[in-house]
Design a protein around this motif. Sequence first.
Motif, PDB file in Angstrom:
ATOM      1  N   PHE A 241       0.861  -1.182   0.000  1.00 44.78           N
ATOM      2  CA  PHE A 241       0.000   0.000   0.000  1.00 44.78           C
ATOM      3  C   PHE A 241       0.896   1.231   0.000  1.00 44.78           C
ATOM      4  O   PHE A 241       1.525   1.568   1.002  1.00 44.78           O
ATOM      5  CB  PHE A 241      -0.906  -0.028   1.229  1.00 44.78           C
ATOM      6  CG  PHE A 241      -1.946   1.062   1.255  1.00 44.78           C
ATOM      7  CD1 PHE A 241      -2.373   1.698   0.094  1.00 44.78           C
ATOM      8  CD2 PHE A 241      -2.528   1.457   2.454  1.00 44.78           C
ATOM      9  CE1 PHE A 241      -3.338   2.684   0.119  1.00 44.78           C
ATOM     10  CE2 PHE A 241      -3.490   2.442   2.502  1.00 44.78           C
ATOM     11  CZ  PHE A 241      -3.900   3.064   1.336  1.00 44.78           C
ATOM     12  N   SER A 242       0.974   1.885  -1.145  1.00 45.54           N
ATOM     13  CA  SER A 242       1.815   3.069  -1.298  1.00 45.54           C
ATOM     14  C   SER A 242       0.946   4.315  -1.170  1.00 45.54           C
ATOM     15  O   SER A 242       0.010   4.510  -1.946  1.00 45.54           O
ATOM     16  CB  SER A 242       2.507   3.053  -2.665  1.00 45.54           C
ATOM     17  OG  SER A 242       3.240   4.245  -2.861  1.00 45.54           O
ATOM     18  N   CYS A 243       1.267   5.163  -0.193  1.00 46.05           N
ATOM     19  CA  CYS A 243       0.487   6.375   0.053  1.00 46.05           C
ATOM     20  C   CYS A 243       1.205   7.577  -0.557  1.00 46.05           C
ATOM     21  O   CYS A 243       2.334   7.895  -0.169  1.00 46.05           O
ATOM     22  CB  CYS A 243       0.281   6.573   1.546  1.00 46.05           C
ATOM     23  SG  CYS A 243      -0.696   5.264   2.319  1.00 46.05           S
ATOM     24  N   GLU A 244       0.537   8.229  -1.496  1.00 43.67           N
ATOM     25  CA  GLU A 244       1.139   9.338  -2.223  1.00 43.67           C
ATOM     26  C   GLU A 244       0.715  10.695  -1.679  1.00 43.67           C
ATOM     27  O   GLU A 244       1.433  11.678  -1.831  1.00 43.67           O
ATOM     28  CB  GLU A 244       0.755   9.258  -3.708  1.00 43.67           C
ATOM     29  CG  GLU A 244       1.237   7.998  -4.405  1.00 43.67           C
ATOM     30  CD  GLU A 244       2.699   8.082  -4.774  1.00 43.67           C
ATOM     31  OE1 GLU A 244       3.183   9.210  -4.992  1.00 43.67           O
ATOM     32  OE2 GLU A 244       3.361   7.040  -4.845  1.00 43.67           O
TER      33      GLU A 244
ATOM     34  N   THR B 115       4.565   2.179   2.098  1.00 43.24           N
ATOM     35  CA  THR B 115       5.528   3.177   1.630  1.00 43.24           C
ATOM     36  C   THR B 115       4.849   4.543   1.644  1.00 43.24           C
ATOM     37  O   THR B 115       3.659   4.655   1.331  1.00 43.24           O
ATOM     38  CB  THR B 115       6.071   2.873   0.223  1.00 43.24           C
ATOM     39  OG1 THR B 115       5.009   2.977  -0.733  1.00 43.24           O
ATOM     40  CG2 THR B 115       6.681   1.492   0.171  1.00 43.24           C
ATOM     41  N   ILE B 116       5.623   5.557   1.999  1.00 45.28           N
ATOM     42  CA  ILE B 116       5.056   6.877   2.258  1.00 45.28           C
ATOM     43  C   ILE B 116       5.828   7.921   1.481  1.00 45.28           C
ATOM     44  O   ILE B 116       7.007   8.165   1.754  1.00 45.28           O
ATOM     45  CB  ILE B 116       5.122   7.200   3.762  1.00 45.28           C
ATOM     46  CG1 ILE B 116       4.439   6.102   4.572  1.00 45.28           C
ATOM     47  CG2 ILE B 116       4.521   8.565   4.057  1.00 45.28           C
ATOM     48  CD1 ILE B 116       5.007   5.940   5.951  1.00 45.28           C
TER      49      ILE B 116
ATOM     50  N   TYR C 158       7.991   2.131   5.120  1.00 42.17           N
ATOM     51  CA  TYR C 158       9.217   2.744   4.617  1.00 42.17           C
ATOM     52  C   TYR C 158       8.925   4.079   3.942  1.00 42.17           C
ATOM     53  O   TYR C 158       7.854   4.286   3.360  1.00 42.17           O
ATOM     54  CB  TYR C 158       9.908   1.810   3.621  1.00 42.17           C
ATOM     55  CG  TYR C 158      10.375   0.527   4.255  1.00 42.17           C
ATOM     56  CD1 TYR C 158      11.559   0.486   4.977  1.00 42.17           C
ATOM     57  CD2 TYR C 158       9.614  -0.640   4.159  1.00 42.17           C
ATOM     58  CE1 TYR C 158      11.990  -0.683   5.581  1.00 42.17           C
ATOM     59  CE2 TYR C 158      10.039  -1.819   4.759  1.00 42.17           C
ATOM     60  CZ  TYR C 158      11.227  -1.835   5.470  1.00 42.17           C
ATOM     61  OH  TYR C 158      11.641  -2.989   6.070  1.00 42.17           O
ATOM     62  N   ASN C 159       9.893   4.970   4.006  1.00 44.03           N
ATOM     63  CA  ASN C 159       9.785   6.265   3.340  1.00 44.03           C
ATOM     64  C   ASN C 159      10.004   6.108   1.836  1.00 44.03           C
ATOM     65  O   ASN C 159      10.635   5.163   1.376  1.00 44.03           O
ATOM     66  CB  ASN C 159      10.808   7.230   3.926  1.00 44.03           C
ATOM     67  CG  ASN C 159      10.557   7.510   5.392  1.00 44.03           C
ATOM     68  OD1 ASN C 159       9.567   8.136   5.749  1.00 44.03           O
ATOM     69  ND2 ASN C 159      11.441   7.042   6.257  1.00 44.03           N
TER      70      ASN C 159
END
Length: 244
Positions: A14-17, A36-37, A73-74
């Motif tokens: 789940f990648s948060c943009e 991921t952020i 993770y960043n």
Amino acid sequence: MSIAMNKTGRPMIFSCEWPNVGGNRNWTLIANHCNTIRNGRDIQDSWPSLITILDNFIFNQDKFAAISKPGSYNDPDMLIIGDYSLSLDQSKSQMALWSIMAVQLMMSNDLRTIPIQFKEILLNKEVIKVNQDKLGIMGKRIMKTPDHQIEIWTKPLMGGSFAVVFFSRAEDIPRPVTVTPERLGFNHTAGYIMYELFDHQHLGHFMANEELSFKVNPVGVVMLRGDPAHGKTKLDYIKSNKIL
């Protein structure tokens, strides 16, 4: 969204943009839901763009490091290695810095045409091991040389090991740097077996108070790994495939 995705029972990332616009964010809350952020603006295919993103990470490194852990993770955006703008030294710098920050390594190049020297940087297994270390700790800039031209970044690794990146902001000539593992914050009583990760060089056994000296190319890096010696010899490490 994260709750619904977990209920499917399927493995997903789940990648948060949306946090990437900056400002005050509850990074801890975001990290509880996102793998991921994005915490910076989109990277462009240019060295100044990369430096802007890096400077944002330095300014916020304590906040970002606090949420870096397995499963969270960043994301400073893509690697631009093998595209159009970065030199070989600049490409090594991005690979080393992104890896020591424990961020995702997502390529943006054309795999059909990427030059072999840039492909080798992206496929460097020892550098990738630093990025993928199971502790998930984000490395941080811990100091600069007196002339402010060399930055020193460190990252603790599994088993008492560590990685260090010497990154040059200079654009004119190679710059010297000398440190000890002790000054970097690592004090194993048996010392460390040291390796240079881009040239795949075994540097030898160094006690915590022994000096390591290098010259760093303009806009380039030297990246090292230190493993606790535990009485092992160079031959022991070669046999255990510690060295490529």
